[in-house]
Every structure is written in C-alpha cells, then in structure tokens.
Design an enzyme around this catalytic site. Structure first.
Site, PDB file in Angstrom:
ATOM      1  CB  SER A   1      42.700  33.059 -15.823  1.00  0.00           C
ATOM      2  OG  SER A   1      43.931  32.850 -15.171  1.00  0.00           O
ATOM      3  CE  LYS A   2      39.148  27.984 -18.051  1.00  0.00           C
ATOM      4  NZ  LYS A   2      38.261  29.144 -17.879  1.00  0.00           N
TER       5      LYS A   2
END
Ligand code: GLU
Length: 491
Positions: free
Chosen positions: A251-252
């Site tokens: 993810s980020k």
C-alpha cells in the site's frame, strides 16, 4: 456473445502496481478472445477524484501499452465512460428498484448510523443497518418524502445465500446475513460504488469482471443489484493481492522502486526511475499467474499465447523489487539500439538529441550491457557526449601507471598519421604499438580506454574510437599524455 472486459479505476490517486496488473490481465483476456477492453472511470467519489489523477492513470496505461478499445478518450457505443457523466442512468435504475420494492428510502443520518454501528460492534453483533426505515409504516414514509426530508435509497437484501462461481477462486459462498441493507443512492443523489459498478457492468455488456480480490466481499451486493434489475451477471475472476516481503498488502507506505522492504507502489515511480514497461508487465503478470514452466520472463506475445485465468493462483504473491530490477536489466541487455532510443527518449541527456540517430543507436548497443535501468543512460553516454569526460578513480590509476602517458601520446601520433580513419585502422595501430612496446591485454587497453572515456569499463574500444572519431580520440589521448599526473607515472 463476444468477450467484453473492463478496467475501472477510481481516479483518486496514481495507478499502482496492483491496478496495472489488473489492467494487464483484462487486456490480455480481451486480446486473446478478440473481445473489447473497456476503460471506465469510477469518479463518483467527487471529493477524492481529480482530473490530474485520471490523466495520470491514462498516461501510465498508455506507457504500459494497454490501450483501451472504448473509454473516455476513444468513446464507444456504451459511453459516456466516466461515471460522473452517467448519473441519470443510476438515478433511473435506483428509481425502478424503489418502484418494485427492492429498495426503500432511508432517512437515517450519518451520525445516527455511526452510533448504531458502534453499539452493534460493541455488543458483538454484525454492524449491519438495523432496518428501521425498511420497516417504516407507509404513511410515515410518504409524509416524510412529501416533506422533502433528505434520504438515501437502500437496497432491501433478501435473506438468502449467494454462491459465486469465481473463475480463480472456484465456488465462493456468501451465507444469508453477511450483507446488510446497503445504500445504492446517497442522499446527495450520487450512486455508491457497488450500485454504479453493477449498473454499468450490465449497461456496458461486460461479460467478465477481472479485478482485485479485495472486491470479493462486494460481489454479493453487485449480484443482488443485477438480479433485482433483471440483468445477467458477468463471470467474475478475483485475482490475489500483491504483497510486501512481510506479506502485508502493498500500500502507500512506499520507500522507492528499489527499497526491498517498502517498494514503491506507483507505476509512475518505476517509469521515472528508468524501468521499461515490458519489465514491469512481465513481473506483474507472474505475480499470480503461473505459466506452468520455468520461464522467468514472459513477453506480451508469450503471455497472449499462454495466459489463462485457470492458471492464476489463489494466494497472494510477494512483489520482489530485486527481481523486477533483474528482469529490467535483462531486457535492456538484449534490446536493440532502436528500442533503447525509444524507451530512453525521456531520459536521454539533451546532448544526445543532437547525435545522428544511427550513431546514437550504435552507442546505445555498446553500453547496454552496463544498464540496470534507463536512468543509467546519461552516465553511460557521458564519455561520448562530454567535451572532457570526468576521470573515475580507477581510470586515473590506469593513466598514472608506468608508461601510460607515453603509450597515449604514441597512439595519438599513430592515429593522426593513419591514411584513412577507420575502426580497423585504430585496432591495428593499437596492436602494433602494443607489440613494439611489449604491452598487451589490460596493460595496453586500460590506459587507452581511460584516456578516451575516463573509465575502465564500457563498450568495446574499437566502437568507442569509431564513435568518437579521429579528432576527439587524438585530443583525448594527447590530454592524457600531457597531464602532469601521467608524466609522473611515466617517468
Ligand atoms: N473503482 C474500483 C477500484 O478502483 C473498481 C473495482 C472493480 O473493478 O469493480 O478499485
């Protein structure tokens, strides 16, 4: 019925690796079946969507070479292809659900819903909508509607099991009770994702939905909507997640393209770091898809031959940035000068733009063996392009070694006196000088290479000489010969 698939990004950020892989699987499936690859922009989350993000996603898809047959840019018979331009369709469908009793107005406000959700969870009950507006007396409902009270439209879920025959996961059962009554149209008139996606999959005649596994839990809602609208559901294929090395979802929390613990998730980061689309596509496809043999790199053409959803695994796959880097280097090492010039166009130093095309391509083929990413190009081209290339420490040592200065000076004179400048002329001048001075191998080549390029590695010497041309070769050899550092060594 011909195959129609869609890639449906929400323009709320950049295209990430998982999205790129989903797009690629859809593209492959469409191309294999002579079908259509539809691009649908799911931008009904007005606050989080942006034009810049949509453009970024489109640019990345174009860079990956995953062109759509229908979409916002190219149009098509089922447009418009941005959900924000299809609101009348969703409102009409929501209204028909309400008219047939499959959906009902819900007057509960956000804060009340949140509070009830919290209490349900605290009491160990599923956090579903408690159904109070579904049970409302018709007279009260009519009165509140007539008074213009804000309301959403909620789907009235039937208490029954749903079974999905997923093309990747096999039969997946959703027992009655896992899904509560869900909103299809918000009080602001905008559709929810599950509703808009189901309406559009039907309206766009999508036959196969290939998407990330994180949407599996949404699928029963979409099946219910399709069923209530009297539409045939597409086939679904939910592909497993892409994971970090510690098996958490990518993810980020990104480091950078080469960070093994937190590799970048945005396609654009890899693009800017000098990765080629084919390397990314091959690596992504092989996260999840198993060709059934030992091949470690699969080109687009090879995947078009062998890709099937049946060979997509069910468990998540770990993304390994080192592997991507290896694939990238492998492709660069085997690329033609023409491919390298095309791939590297954005990263080539400006000065390279002035080179004749054929010369640039020959030089690129000369240096390709030293490239891990296209970002290495400027450095590898520097010896050709710089007026006086910087001398690396190891090259300086070669130039300082005994007799190096004399060797360079003598070679400069030989080259000047060649009747005709050619690559062969250069080699024979160098060889005969070697014989006369009793130098051979590294002793002969390293100082010359260092003088010509400032380095001790690089393309084969005759190519270097050929591309630099007589004048520059002579000037660089003379400079090396007259540099006081070399005199000391030669003394
Ligand atoms: N807009 C959704 C997303 O970006 C699409 C999900 C789907 O393919 O149905 O995740």
């Amino acid at each position: 019925m011909s195959v129609r698939v869609r890639f449906a990004p929400s323009p709320t950020g950049w295209l990430h690796l998982g999205g790129a892989r989903t797009a690629y699987f859809n593209w492959l499936f469409a191309r294999q079946h002579g079908g259509a690859f539809v691009l649908r922009i799911e931008d009904t989350d007005v606050e989080r969507s942006s034009d810049a993000s949509e453009q970024g996603v489109l640019d990345d898809l174009a860079w990956l070479g995953l062109e759509a047959d229908e979409g916002p840019a190219q149009g098509g018979p089922h447009g418009p292809y941005r959900q924000s331009e299809r609101l009348a369709l969703y409102r009409g469908k929501a209204e028909s659900l309400r008219a047939q009793g499959a959906a009902y107005p819900c007057f509960c406000g956000d804060s009340a819903l949140e509070e009830r959700r919290r209490l349900a969870l605290a009491a160990g009950r599923p956090p579903h909508y408690d159904g109070r507006c579904r049970l409302m007396a018709p007279a009260e409902r009519a009165a509140r509607l007539a008074a213009g009270e804000p309301h959403s439209l909620r789907f009235a879920v039937d208490p029954r099991d749903w079974v999905l025959e997923d093309l990747v996961r096999g039969a997946v059962r959703f027992p009655a009770g896992v899904v509560g009554d869900f909103v299809v149209l918000r009080s602001n008139g905008l559709p929810t994702y599950n509703f808009a996606a189901a309406v559009d999959d039907a309206a766009m005649e999508i036959t196969h939905v290939i998407r990330a596994e994180e949407h599996l839990a949404n699928t029963p809602r979409q099946l219910m909507v399709l069923d209530a609208l009297g539409e045939r559901a597409p086939r679904y294929a939910h592909v497993p997640l892409i994971l970090n090395r510690d098996r958490t979802k990518m993810s980020k929390r990104e480091g950078g393209p080469a960070d093994p613990d937190a590799p970048a998730v945005a396609v654009g980061e890899y693009r800017r770091a000098g990765y080629v689309a084919e390397a990314l596509l091959s690596t992504l496809a092989l996260l999840g898809f198993h060709p059934g043999d030992e091949r470690e790199i699969l080109t687009r053409a090879e995947l078009l031959e062998c890709f099937t959803l049946e060979r997509v695994g069910r468990s998540g796959s770990v993304f390994d940035p080192d592997r991507l880097r290896w694939v990238n280097a492998h492709l660069l090492h085997h690329a033609s000068g023409r491919e390298l010039a095309r791939w590297g166009a954005d990263l080539l130093p400006r000065a390279a733009g002035g080179l004749p095309r054929a010369e640039l391509e020959r030089w690129l083929e000369g240096v390709r063996g030293n490239l891990a990413t296209l970002a290495d190009l400027p450095g590898e081209l520097a010896p050709l392009l710089a007026e006086a290339p910087a001398v690396e420490p190891e090259a300086a040592r070669a130039l300082e070694s005994a007799g190096a200065g004399e060797l360079c000076g003598a070679l400069a004179s030989e080259l000047e006196s060649l009747a005709e400048w050619s690559r062969e002329g250069f080699i024979s001048a160098l060889r005969s000088l070697g014989q006369r001075s009793g130098r051979g191998g590294r002793e002969l080549y390293q100082p010359v290479r260092a003088a010509l390029t400032g380095r001790t590695h690089g393309p084969e010497l005759p190519l270097v000489a050929d591309l630099l041309g007589r004048e520059r070769c002579v000037a660089r050899l003379r400079r090396a010969a007259s540099d006081p550092r070399n005199q000391g060594g030669a003394g």
